[in-house]
Motif scaffolding. Sequence first.
Motif, PDB file in Angstrom:
ATOM      1  N   ILE A   5       0.887  -1.161   0.000  1.00 29.32           N
ATOM      2  CA  ILE A   5       0.000   0.000   0.000  1.00 29.32           C
ATOM      3  C   ILE A   5       0.922   1.208   0.000  1.00 29.32           C
ATOM      4  CG2 ILE A   5      -1.584   1.420   1.345  1.00 29.32           C
ATOM      5  CD1 ILE A   5      -2.913  -1.104   2.334  1.00 29.32           C
ATOM      6  N   ILE A   6       0.661   2.128  -0.917  1.00 31.02           N
ATOM      7  CA  ILE A   6       1.402   3.391  -0.950  1.00 31.02           C
ATOM      8  C   ILE A   6       0.399   4.501  -0.686  1.00 31.02           C
ATOM      9  CG2 ILE A   6       2.656   5.008  -2.404  1.00 31.02           C
ATOM     10  CD1 ILE A   6       3.999   2.697  -3.748  1.00 31.02           C
ATOM     11  N   GLN A   7       0.767   5.381   0.233  1.00 27.20           N
ATOM     12  CA  GLN A   7      -0.135   6.435   0.673  1.00 27.20           C
ATOM     13  C   GLN A   7       0.153   7.758  -0.039  1.00 27.20           C
ATOM     14  OE1 GLN A   7      -1.996   7.534   4.837  1.00 27.20           O
ATOM     15  NE2 GLN A   7       0.213   7.611   4.960  1.00 27.20           N
ATOM     16  N   CYS A   8      -0.914   8.385  -0.490  1.00 28.49           N
ATOM     17  CA  CYS A   8      -0.818   9.702  -1.112  1.00 28.49           C
ATOM     18  C   CYS A   8      -1.621  10.688  -0.278  1.00 28.49           C
ATOM     19  CB  CYS A   8      -1.365   9.645  -2.533  1.00 28.49           C
ATOM     20  SG  CYS A   8      -1.217  11.211  -3.404  1.00 28.49           S
ATOM     21  N   SER A  46      -4.968   9.376   1.624  1.00 29.28           N
ATOM     22  CA  SER A  46      -5.147   9.703   3.040  1.00 29.28           C
ATOM     23  C   SER A  46      -6.128  10.861   3.186  1.00 29.28           C
ATOM     24  CB  SER A  46      -3.804  10.042   3.688  1.00 29.28           C
ATOM     25  OG  SER A  46      -3.342  11.300   3.238  1.00 29.28           O
ATOM     26  N   GLN A  47      -6.524  11.139   4.406  1.00 25.94           N
ATOM     27  CA  GLN A  47      -7.454  12.248   4.627  1.00 25.94           C
ATOM     28  C   GLN A  47      -6.737  13.580   4.684  1.00 25.94           C
ATOM     29  OE1 GLN A  47      -9.216  10.970   8.326  1.00 25.94           O
ATOM     30  NE2 GLN A  47      -8.109  12.512   9.480  1.00 25.94           N
ATOM     31  N   GLY A  48      -5.431  13.579   4.876  1.00 27.64           N
ATOM     32  CA  GLY A  48      -4.707  14.836   4.972  1.00 27.64           C
ATOM     33  C   GLY A  48      -5.060  15.571   6.254  1.00 27.64           C
ATOM     34  N   ARG A  49      -4.799  16.841   6.259  1.00 29.33           N
ATOM     35  CA  ARG A  49      -5.043  17.651   7.468  1.00 29.33           C
ATOM     36  C   ARG A  49      -6.513  18.032   7.641  1.00 29.33           C
ATOM     37  NH1 ARG A  49      -0.673  20.967   5.344  1.00 29.33           N
ATOM     38  NH2 ARG A  49       1.251  19.990   6.028  1.00 29.33           N
ATOM     39  N   ARG A  50      -7.260  18.005   6.563  1.00 32.00           N
ATOM     40  CA  ARG A  50      -8.647  18.461   6.608  1.00 32.00           C
ATOM     41  C   ARG A  50      -9.591  17.336   7.013  1.00 32.00           C
ATOM     42  NH1 ARG A  50      -7.718  20.700   0.757  1.00 32.00           N
ATOM     43  NH2 ARG A  50      -6.450  18.859   0.907  1.00 32.00           N
ATOM     44  N   LYS A  54     -11.990  13.021   5.460  1.00 35.21           N
ATOM     45  CA  LYS A  54     -12.017  11.727   6.144  1.00 35.21           C
ATOM     46  C   LYS A  54     -12.844  10.699   5.382  1.00 35.21           C
ATOM     47  CE  LYS A  54     -12.375   9.950  10.791  1.00 35.21           C
ATOM     48  NZ  LYS A  54     -12.659  10.267  12.174  1.00 35.21           N
ATOM     49  N   ASP A  55     -13.966  11.131   4.850  1.00 38.15           N
ATOM     50  CA  ASP A  55     -14.863  10.228   4.130  1.00 38.15           C
ATOM     51  C   ASP A  55     -14.283   9.795   2.781  1.00 38.15           C
ATOM     52  OD1 ASP A  55     -17.289   8.795   4.128  1.00 38.15           O
ATOM     53  OD2 ASP A  55     -18.176  10.262   2.783  1.00 38.15           O
ATOM     54  N   ASN A  56     -13.302  10.522   2.276  1.00 41.33           N
ATOM     55  CA  ASN A  56     -12.702  10.198   0.977  1.00 41.33           C
ATOM     56  C   ASN A  56     -11.418   9.396   1.101  1.00 41.33           C
ATOM     57  OD1 ASN A  56     -14.557  11.286  -0.811  1.00 41.33           O
ATOM     58  ND2 ASN A  56     -13.712  13.329  -0.583  1.00 41.33           N
ATOM     59  N   SER A  57     -11.016   9.047   2.309  1.00 38.21           N
ATOM     60  CA  SER A  57      -9.762   8.312   2.451  1.00 38.21           C
ATOM     61  C   SER A  57     -10.015   6.818   2.311  1.00 38.21           C
ATOM     62  CB  SER A  57      -9.098   8.642   3.783  1.00 38.21           C
ATOM     63  OG  SER A  57      -9.917   8.256   4.853  1.00 38.21           O
ATOM     64  N   GLY A  58      -9.021   6.146   1.760  1.00 38.63           N
ATOM     65  CA  GLY A  58      -9.098   4.705   1.546  1.00 38.63           C
ATOM     66  C   GLY A  58      -8.358   4.321   0.279  1.00 38.63           C
ATOM     67  N   ILE A  59      -8.578   3.119  -0.184  1.00 40.40           N
ATOM     68  CA  ILE A  59      -7.875   2.594  -1.357  1.00 40.40           C
ATOM     69  C   ILE A  59      -8.633   3.000  -2.614  1.00 40.40           C
ATOM     70  CG2 ILE A  59      -7.125   0.507  -2.556  1.00 40.40           C
ATOM     71  CD1 ILE A  59      -6.708  -0.731   0.241  1.00 40.40           C
ATOM     72  N   ILE A  60      -7.956   3.770  -3.469  1.00 41.78           N
ATOM     73  CA  ILE A  60      -8.608   4.303  -4.679  1.00 41.78           C
ATOM     74  C   ILE A  60      -8.027   3.736  -5.968  1.00 41.78           C
ATOM     75  CG2 ILE A  60      -9.286   6.454  -3.560  1.00 41.78           C
ATOM     76  CD1 ILE A  60      -6.906   7.764  -5.174  1.00 41.78           C
ATOM     77  N   GLY A  61      -6.970   2.934  -5.874  1.00 44.70           N
ATOM     78  CA  GLY A  61      -6.381   2.430  -7.106  1.00 44.70           C
ATOM     79  C   GLY A  61      -5.547   1.181  -6.920  1.00 44.70           C
ATOM     80  N   LYS A 126      -2.761   1.926  11.165  1.00 44.60           N
ATOM     81  CA  LYS A 126      -1.985   1.838  12.401  1.00 44.60           C
ATOM     82  C   LYS A 126      -0.847   2.865  12.459  1.00 44.60           C
ATOM     83  CE  LYS A 126      -4.068  -1.624  14.348  1.00 44.60           C
ATOM     84  NZ  LYS A 126      -4.754  -1.474  15.591  1.00 44.60           N
ATOM     85  N   PHE A 127      -0.202   3.095  11.327  1.00 41.85           N
ATOM     86  CA  PHE A 127       0.968   3.978  11.268  1.00 41.85           C
ATOM     87  C   PHE A 127       0.737   5.021  10.181  1.00 41.85           C
ATOM     88  CE2 PHE A 127       2.213  -0.376  12.334  1.00 41.85           C
ATOM     89  CZ  PHE A 127       2.686  -0.190  13.614  1.00 41.85           C
ATOM     90  N   THR A 128      -0.045   6.024  10.472  1.00 38.80           N
ATOM     91  CA  THR A 128      -0.521   6.953   9.451  1.00 38.80           C
ATOM     92  C   THR A 128       0.556   7.839   8.853  1.00 38.80           C
ATOM     93  OG1 THR A 128      -1.116   8.576  11.144  1.00 38.80           O
ATOM     94  CG2 THR A 128      -2.826   7.022  10.465  1.00 38.80           C
ATOM     95  N   GLN A 129       1.691   7.969   9.495  1.00 35.57           N
ATOM     96  CA  GLN A 129       2.734   8.872   9.005  1.00 35.57           C
ATOM     97  C   GLN A 129       3.624   8.254   7.932  1.00 35.57           C
ATOM     98  OE1 GLN A 129       2.668  12.111   9.818  1.00 35.57           O
ATOM     99  NE2 GLN A 129       0.846  11.531  10.933  1.00 35.57           N
TER     100      GLN A 129
END
Length: 163
Positions: A5-8, A46-50, A54-61, A126-129
Amino acid sequence: MSSWIIQCNPDYYDIERYILDGNKTIFWVIKDEILKEGDEVFLWRSQGRRKANKDNSGIIGRLMVVSDNELPIDDEKYILDDNKKLESSYSYYKLEFLEVKLIKGQFIKRCCLKEHSFLKNIGPLKFTQNTYYPLMRKEVNELRRIWGNIEQLEECVNCKKGL
């Protein structure tokens, strides 16, 4: 081959605009040389700072590593934070988009994964950073199953409430 998983983070990179502009590949920057050609990647928005995101975070691709240590193309118009500009000391990977699901109800939502019996323990929850997370075979198989048939993922409490 491995799966990741790669986080953007939408605060730093406009991944949605990049995808909607019709790009079929993306160059990903990682400090370590970990990805290999042929590796499967699930893209986590990710949800970012805003809190609104939150509702848009998850696996998109779903993506595939098509080459490693390749010099990137100029995609700086999608970089939203000047501190995240390309650095020559990092490893660059060319990833090909296999499938993308940007619309709510199509992608695998973060809130639903948090309630899944064992996917609730995957890296981004678990490790959001961190930026990248290796996946175990059991996790990969379940993510593929859900990705291929999103309606099989039980709606979480937040989804049922319409949040």
